[in-house]
Design an enzyme around this catalytic site. Structure first.
Site, PDB file in Angstrom:
ATOM      1  N   HIS A  83      -9.355   5.921  10.405  1.00 35.09           N
ATOM      2  CA  HIS A  83      -8.617   4.710  10.031  1.00 35.09           C
ATOM      3  C   HIS A  83      -7.113   4.890  10.241  1.00 35.09           C
ATOM      4  CE1 HIS A  83      -7.958   0.947   7.915  1.00 35.09           C
ATOM      5  NE2 HIS A  83      -7.081   1.547   7.126  1.00 35.09           N
ATOM      6  N   ARG A 105      10.369  12.323   2.696  1.00 36.95           N
ATOM      7  CA  ARG A 105      11.158  11.462   3.586  1.00 36.95           C
ATOM      8  C   ARG A 105      11.580  10.153   2.916  1.00 36.95           C
ATOM      9  NH1 ARG A 105       8.092  14.916   5.864  1.00 36.95           N
ATOM     10  NH2 ARG A 105       8.477  15.752   7.946  1.00 36.95           N
ATOM     11  N   PHE A 124       0.855  -1.187   0.000  1.00 38.63           N
ATOM     12  CA  PHE A 124       0.000   0.000   0.000  1.00 38.63           C
ATOM     13  C   PHE A 124       0.893   1.240   0.000  1.00 38.63           C
ATOM     14  CE2 PHE A 124      -3.218   2.958   1.549  1.00 38.63           C
ATOM     15  CZ  PHE A 124      -4.312   2.549   0.801  1.00 38.63           C
TER      16      PHE A 124
END
Length: 151
Positions: free
Chosen positions: A81, A120, A15
């Site tokens: 979530h 990052r 994901f």
């Protein structure tokens, strides 16, 4: 202890793969700089961040790896979530480390935006993957130095 005397695993979430692939590249590039060979590294992909702790546990339980680097990117959305995923993954990884006494490097970005994640993962903030590779090697060495023998 030389860098060639250990094995480590990398668990990567599919994901947000555009981010996690960059993190993986950062880990692998840094390990190469540290003279860690490809045959010392096992990479496994899981569907999402929530699945990371289970695979980390399976790898730790095998006793084949002296450290496990867990990579993911959880980006805040419009629902709660995000909070649940972040908490479950961080807690799960910590539990594996404590139960199996294997360093589990928590390389899961938890950001508000995709831009922050990409920054990052090889962007203007560097690649955190390199930092996590350093942490894994450092922890392997520390664990070896403080090895406990059965009496």
């Amino acid at each position: 202890m030389t860098e060639s005397s250990f094995k480590l695993a990398i668990v990567v979430s599919q994901f947000n793969r555009a981010v996690t692939e960059k993190l993986l590249n950062g880990v692998l590039q840094r390990l190469t700089e540290l003279d860690v060979q490809a045959n010392q590294i096992k990479t496994v992909w899981v569907p999402g961040a929530v699945e990371i702790p289970l695979l980390a546990k399976r790898l730790a339980k095998s006793k084949h790896y002296q450290a496990i680097v867990c990579l993911g990117a959880v980006i805040r959305g419009e629902t709660d979530h995000y909070n649940y995923v972040c908490q479950q993954v961080s807690y799960g990884c910590q539990q594996v480390a404590l139960e199996y006494e294997v360093p589990i490097i928590f390389g899961v970005l938890t950001t508000t935006t995709k831009e922050q994640a990409f920054a990052r993962a090889g962007g203007e903030r560097g690649n955190k993957g390199a930092d996590w590779a350093d942490a894994a090697v450092s922890m392997i060495k520390l664990m070896k130095e403080i090895e406990i023998t059965d009496e």
